[in-house]
Design an enzyme around this catalytic site. Structure first.
Site, PDB file in Angstrom:
ATOM      1  N   TYR A  58       0.838  -1.195   0.000  1.00  0.00           N
ATOM      2  CA  TYR A  58       0.000   0.000   0.000  1.00  0.00           C
ATOM      3  C   TYR A  58       0.874   1.247   0.000  1.00  0.00           C
ATOM      4  O   TYR A  58       2.020   1.234   0.478  1.00  0.00           O
ATOM      5  CB  TYR A  58      -0.978   0.039   1.182  1.00  0.00           C
TER       6      TYR A  58
ATOM      7  N   SER B  77       5.863   3.508  17.100  1.00  0.00           N
ATOM      8  CA  SER B  77       6.046   2.503  16.056  1.00  0.00           C
ATOM      9  C   SER B  77       5.057   2.639  14.914  1.00  0.00           C
ATOM     10  O   SER B  77       5.172   1.940  13.911  1.00  0.00           O
ATOM     11  CB  SER B  77       5.963   1.097  16.653  1.00  0.00           C
ATOM     12  N   GLY B  78       4.089   3.547  15.038  1.00  0.00           N
ATOM     13  CA  GLY B  78       3.246   3.843  13.895  1.00  0.00           C
ATOM     14  C   GLY B  78       1.799   3.451  14.007  1.00  0.00           C
ATOM     15  O   GLY B  78       1.112   3.328  12.992  1.00  0.00           O
TER      16      GLY B  78
ATOM     17  N   HIS C 288      -7.342   6.428  12.525  1.00  0.00           N
ATOM     18  CA  HIS C 288      -7.446   7.277  11.333  1.00  0.00           C
ATOM     19  C   HIS C 288      -8.612   6.851  10.448  1.00  0.00           C
ATOM     20  O   HIS C 288      -9.224   5.777  10.633  1.00  0.00           O
ATOM     21  CB  HIS C 288      -6.139   7.248  10.530  1.00  0.00           C
TER      22      HIS C 288
ATOM     23  N   CYS D 162      -3.377  -0.407  12.507  1.00  0.00           N
ATOM     24  CA  CYS D 162      -4.033   0.787  13.015  1.00  0.00           C
ATOM     25  C   CYS D 162      -5.500   0.509  13.328  1.00  0.00           C
ATOM     26  O   CYS D 162      -6.034  -0.542  12.995  1.00  0.00           O
ATOM     27  CB  CYS D 162      -3.923   1.930  12.010  1.00  0.00           C
TER      28      CYS D 162
END
Length: 421
Positions: free
Chosen positions: A331, A344-345, A349, A367
């Site tokens: 992606y 770490s991300g 969202h 996420c």
């Protein structure tokens, strides 16, 4: 989506400042020479007289370091009076430090007998200091003594970034955090220089952490439980002149305040694919979510909002998932209304590509995905320090140093991370 530190953003929100572990403060300043001249016109180190005095104090007051000496920033300053009684003692910088930093004035304490004064802090490296002493003899006659010396410049320095700053209003989960450019060997020396006051009184502790992704070391002050709404917090960090190890010095003090706002805590249930948002204990929103898939599960545990960005470019290559467009896991997307909750991300969202899975399946790369409308509400409401509690995932609990993961420790476990425990 799932990304790590270092992914660029095409548009940034101004609503939140970046967290300490992702930022570096500009601690340097333009070089400006200090005044090296002693009270009699001689430069320290030129062999000038040890002090100038008036009246009967001459010869009765002794100042250490002696005039003209160049000493390490951690050297104590002592003043003794033989027979006389000390009045005021000041240790004042003369101009800026050699590297342009504004130096600190040195504080100290007078002994109960009134004959000895000893400093209680370190001094700024590369600074000329003047000691001014008033003393009174047995006949009641007062005299003044002055003496000049200098601290050696720092051959190596360590920068420090404080979060939060500038009277910020933050969520109930944000610790007070100091992140260091270089690892600190003498943690106890640093911690002894830190002081925190709260209104109302809040129990907590300093603790030392290292971010597993960035390697950045920091010391955080975390309450035993979340901050009470309305708490006022003041930090006094008397760091200037502290050797953090191997002759690497801190150069500046830090003084700052912040306050605690709404208790906004969100509960993400990855097994039920829902997230409930509470404010001050009251449920205000219920969202359908799609979290991390079985191959890329979302962290379990308590996480804290670190920052938010209106648009973030997220790529599979940045997290070593897939570098080829031929991969099913590849992606490269501009993701909107992204609220970061780990270094770490991990983000909360907008994920409109997963709308058909919201409330049904976990299909992200780690996420917590929301619909466009729900993500905008969450983004607009979120502030640094809001809490997100994730349960029902197959993944382990987030590491204590990954973002503000320290809330996954009990109060006793957290206290044990203090260098002075």
């Amino acid at each position: 989506m799932f990304r790590t530190f270092g992914i660029s953003a095409s548009r940034r929100s101004g609503a939140l400042a970046a967290p300490a572990l992702l930022l570096a403060l500009a601690l340097g300043a333009a070089a400006c020479g200090g005044d090296d001249t002693s009270s009699d016109g001689a430069a320290p180190g030129d062999g000038g007289p040890a002090a100038t005095a008036s009246a009967s104090a001459a010869g009765k007051v002794t100042v250490s370091p002696a005039a003209g000496k160049s000493v390490a920033p951690g050297t104590p300053v002592t003043v003794t009076a033989a027979g006389d009684t000390l009045g005021t003692v000041t240790v004042t910088p003369k101009g800026k430090a050699s590297d342009g930093v504004d130096p600190v004035e040195v504080t100290g304490k007078l002994a109960a007998d009134g004959h000895t004064w000893t400093s209680d802090r370190t001094m700024t490296p590369g600074t000329a200091y003047t000691v001014t002493v008033t003393a009174t003899d047995a006949a009641g006659k007062q005299a003044t003594t002055t003496s000049d010396f200098r601290t050696t410049a720092a051959g190596k320095v360590n920068g420090v970034t404080a979060t939060p700053l500038n009277n910020a209003v933050v969520g109930v989960g944000l610790p007070l955090s100091l992140a260091f450019d270089k690892p600190v060997a003498d943690k106890a020396a640093v911690e002894r220089a830190l002081s925190i006051t709260t209104t109302p009184a809040v129990k907590g502790s300093w603790g030392w952490l290292t971010d597993p992704l960035t390697g950045i070391q920091r010391v955080d002050w975390r309450p035993d439980t979340y901050w009470p709404t309305g708490t006022k917090v003041t930090l006094t960090a008397r760091l200037s002149g502290i050797d953090t190890g191997d002759g690497r010095f801190l150069r500046r003090d830090i003084h700052d305040t912040f306050s605690v706002g709404t208790a906004r805590i969100s509960y993400a249930d990855l097994a039920k694919h829902t997230m409930r948002v509470t404010e001050n204990g009251r449920t205000v929103k219920n969202f359908k979510i799609s979290g991390g898939s079985s191959a890329f599960p979302t962290w379990n545990g308590t996480m804290v909002v670190m920052a938010k960005q209106s648009t973030v470019r997220m790529t599979s290559a940045s997290v070593n998932i897939a570098t080829s467009e031929d991969s099913a896991d590849f992606y490269d997307e501009d993701v909107h209304n992204a609220v970061r909750i780990t270094t770490s991300g991990t983000f909360v969202h907008a994920a409109p590509w997963n709308d058909r899975y919201m409330g049904k399946q976990n299909k992200s790369h780690g996420c917590i995905g929301l619909s466009d409308a729900d993500a905008k509400w969450f983004f607009d409401s979120a502030v640094r320090g809001d809490v997100v509690v994730s349960t029902g995932s197959t993944r382990a609990v987030v590491d204590k140093g990954n973002g503000y993961g320290e809330w996954n420790l009990s109060a006793d476990q957290w206290h044990a991370l203090s260098a002075l425990a």
